[in-house]
Motif scaffolding. Structure first.
Motif, PDB file in Angstrom:
ATOM      1  N   ASP A 297       0.830  -1.193   0.000  1.00 57.61           N
ATOM      2  CA  ASP A 297       0.000   0.000   0.000  1.00 57.61           C
ATOM      3  C   ASP A 297       0.868   1.248   0.000  1.00 57.61           C
TER       4      ASP A 297
ATOM      5  N   VAL B   9       1.754   2.268  -3.461  1.00 57.70           N
ATOM      6  CA  VAL B   9       0.642   2.897  -4.167  1.00 57.70           C
ATOM      7  C   VAL B   9       0.453   4.328  -3.696  1.00 57.70           C
ATOM      8  N   TRP B  10       0.489   4.544  -2.384  1.00 61.77           N
ATOM      9  CA  TRP B  10       0.300   5.894  -1.869  1.00 61.77           C
ATOM     10  C   TRP B  10       1.444   6.812  -2.278  1.00 61.77           C
TER      11      TRP B  10
ATOM     12  N   LEU C 194       0.627   7.901  -5.769  1.00 61.67           N
ATOM     13  CA  LEU C 194      -0.435   8.902  -5.768  1.00 61.67           C
ATOM     14  C   LEU C 194       0.079  10.250  -5.264  1.00 61.67           C
TER      15      LEU C 194
ATOM     16  N   GLN D  74      -8.879  12.755 -11.368  1.00 61.27           N
ATOM     17  CA  GLN D  74      -8.604  11.334 -11.587  1.00 61.27           C
ATOM     18  C   GLN D  74      -7.918  10.719 -10.377  1.00 61.27           C
ATOM     19  N   LEU D  75      -6.947  11.415  -9.842  1.00 66.12           N
ATOM     20  CA  LEU D  75      -6.213  10.924  -8.679  1.00 66.12           C
ATOM     21  C   LEU D  75      -7.148  10.789  -7.475  1.00 66.12           C
ATOM     22  N   HIS D  76      -8.044  11.774  -7.307  1.00 68.74           N
ATOM     23  CA  HIS D  76      -8.972  11.716  -6.174  1.00 68.74           C
ATOM     24  C   HIS D  76      -9.831  10.471  -6.213  1.00 68.74           C
ATOM     25  N   ALA D  77     -10.330  10.111  -7.391  1.00 68.92           N
ATOM     26  CA  ALA D  77     -11.192   8.934  -7.495  1.00 68.92           C
ATOM     27  C   ALA D  77     -10.477   7.686  -7.002  1.00 68.92           C
ATOM     28  N   ARG D  78      -9.218   7.531  -7.378  1.00 69.59           N
ATOM     29  CA  ARG D  78      -8.466   6.355  -6.964  1.00 69.59           C
ATOM     30  C   ARG D  78      -8.101   6.427  -5.479  1.00 69.59           C
ATOM     31  N   ALA D  79      -7.640   7.588  -5.030  1.00 63.05           N
ATOM     32  CA  ALA D  79      -7.213   7.728  -3.638  1.00 63.05           C
ATOM     33  C   ALA D  79      -8.386   7.571  -2.679  1.00 63.05           C
TER      34      ALA D  79
ATOM     35  N   ALA E 285     -11.203   5.855  -3.144  1.00 62.45           N
ATOM     36  CA  ALA E 285     -11.633   4.455  -3.100  1.00 62.45           C
ATOM     37  C   ALA E 285     -10.665   3.611  -2.277  1.00 62.45           C
ATOM     38  N   LEU E 286      -9.362   3.816  -2.479  1.00 65.16           N
ATOM     39  CA  LEU E 286      -8.368   3.057  -1.721  1.00 65.16           C
ATOM     40  C   LEU E 286      -8.432   3.421  -0.247  1.00 65.16           C
TER      41      LEU E 286
END
Length: 408
Positions: free
Chosen positions: A89, A92-93, A96, A119-124, A126-127
């Motif tokens: 993790d 990944v962070w 981001l 785009q980054l917000h959507a992934r961050a 959700a994670l």
């Protein structure tokens, strides 16, 4: 999965232990968006897994074994344990954070920086919702020791904490999204300045810097609007996120943007106090909580209480001294704010452990005695050990009930 997968109406989609190795099966499940495990089956699996993990913890078993634990009554017929593979993790962070750093550095009207942030917000987001403990651990642990790229780390940390608080307060999805986007962009016009000050500045700021920092909420809102943001709530939250006067206003008198700004300010100050800078060490969580979460009567006010409920009295990534005289690092929040799951790093004799050991601080003899600052702890587990620790933590605190599973 060790139990049947069903749709919202209880229709069977995938029998227990069927391999997800067929593209058609994957596509069918993804098309449903939300899939479930039947409540009684999930609960039985969780209880069995908890019993297995508890037995291993009591035996002081190696973390790698705990991380691979499976319920004794629910093993796949093949009996194969899951391998510890793939990126962490933290990896990944860090990706981001690096992407956010580059987007904020390029911020200007007419540039695609805002699209990259969305785009980054959507992934961050959700994670963060699916693995909040690991996310908090990464940002609180790393920022307590390093001040590099302070601004983008602070933005993501505030996004995670503010979003979790808003969901706890029952805000709707649109409000949570606006709040999280405000957290990511509230310091866009002082991004480089924040990084420089965190790394190098010692002593009071001069008049020019103080003026620039004082107006950066207005500047950021203006830049966002010039870049295409039309949401008045997002813009107001950014514009007012430094406004201390909102604290004295009754909740009912606040507009949505003001309510977001007040929450953002609280989170921003709390997270900043848990970060080191060139001129000071990071505070311990208890020191930060006393300065940020308590009202004039010495008790947490409403926002302070929610912050402590969501993050815990000892957030993931912070260091603690246990009643066993061991020094540990918090892995995840527990059922109570003062009873997290931790990993012992230093034994009662002050010797670093070659392999950290899980400690449930809800147990007598293992309660948290004191919070420690990062500079008071010399031992640092490796990233590989952190990965195993988190896998063991998730096994120890497997969620119960009808569990929603993301199949993306």
């Amino acid at each position: 999965m060790p139990f049947d997968i069903v749709d919202r109406d209880g229709k069977l989609l995938l029998p227990a232990f069927k391999a997800l190795d067929e593209q058609a099966v994957r596509a069918k499940l993804l098309a449903f968006g939300e899939v479930y495990g039947e409540a009684r089956s999930v609960e039985a699996w969780r209880r069995s897994l908890a019993q297995t993990v508890d037995a291993l913890v009591r035996r002081n078993a190696p973390l790698a074994l705990i991380a691979r634990a499976q319920p004794m009554a629910s093993r796949h017929p093949a009996g194969n344990d899951a391998a510890v593979t793939g990126e962490t993790d933290a990896d990944v962070w860090e990706q981001l954070q690096s992407q956010l750093d580059m987007a904020l550095r390029d911020a200007a009207p007419g540039q695609p920086w805002l699209h990259r942030v969305l785009q980054l917000h959507a992934r961050a987001s959700a994670l963060g919702r699916s693995r909040l403990d690991e996310a908090l651990f990464h940002f609180f642990h790393s920022r307590a020791r390093h001040a590099e790229q302070y601004s983008s780390h602070q933005a993501l940390r505030c996004m995670l904490a503010a979003g979790a608080m808003a969901r706890e307060l029952g805000w709707d999805a649109g409000q949570v999204q606006a709040l999280e986007l405000a957290a990511l962009t509230m310091n866009v016009t002082v991004h480089r300045l924040q990084d420089r000050l965190a790394r190098t500045h010692v002593g009071p700021l001069d008049r020019t810097l103080r003026a620039r920092i004082a107006r950066h909420g207005d500047d950021a809102a203006a830049l966002l609007q010039a870049s295409g943001v039309s949401d008045p709530v997002w813009l107001e939250a950014v514009r007012l996120h430094q406004d201390a006067s909102l604290e004295s206003l009754p909740e009912a008198a606040l507009r949505p943007g003001q309510r977001m700004a007040r929450l953002l300010r609280r989170v921003d100050v709390y997270c900043a106090k848990l970060s080191c800078r060139a001129d000071r060490v990071a505070l311990s969580p208890l020191q930060a909580a006393k300065q940020v979460c308590l009202g004039p009567d010495g008790r947490p006010d409403r926002l302070g209480a929610v912050l402590l409920k969501v993050l815990g009295l000892y957030p993931p990534g912070s260091f603690v001294l246990l009643d066993s005289d061991e020094v540990g690092i918090v892995l995840s929040r527990g059922a109570r704010a003062d009873q997290p799951l931790a990993a012992a790093l230093v034994n009662a004799q002050g010797e670093g452990l070659l392999e950290p050991r899980l400690r449930d601080t809800a147990r007598l003899g293992l309660r948290v005695r004191a919070a420690l600052r990062a500079d008071q702890v010399a031992v640092q587990p490796s990233r590989k050990q952190f990965k195993v620790l988190h896998q063991a933590s998730r096994a120890a605190f497997a969620p119960a009930g009808r569990r929603l599973m993301a199949m993306a």
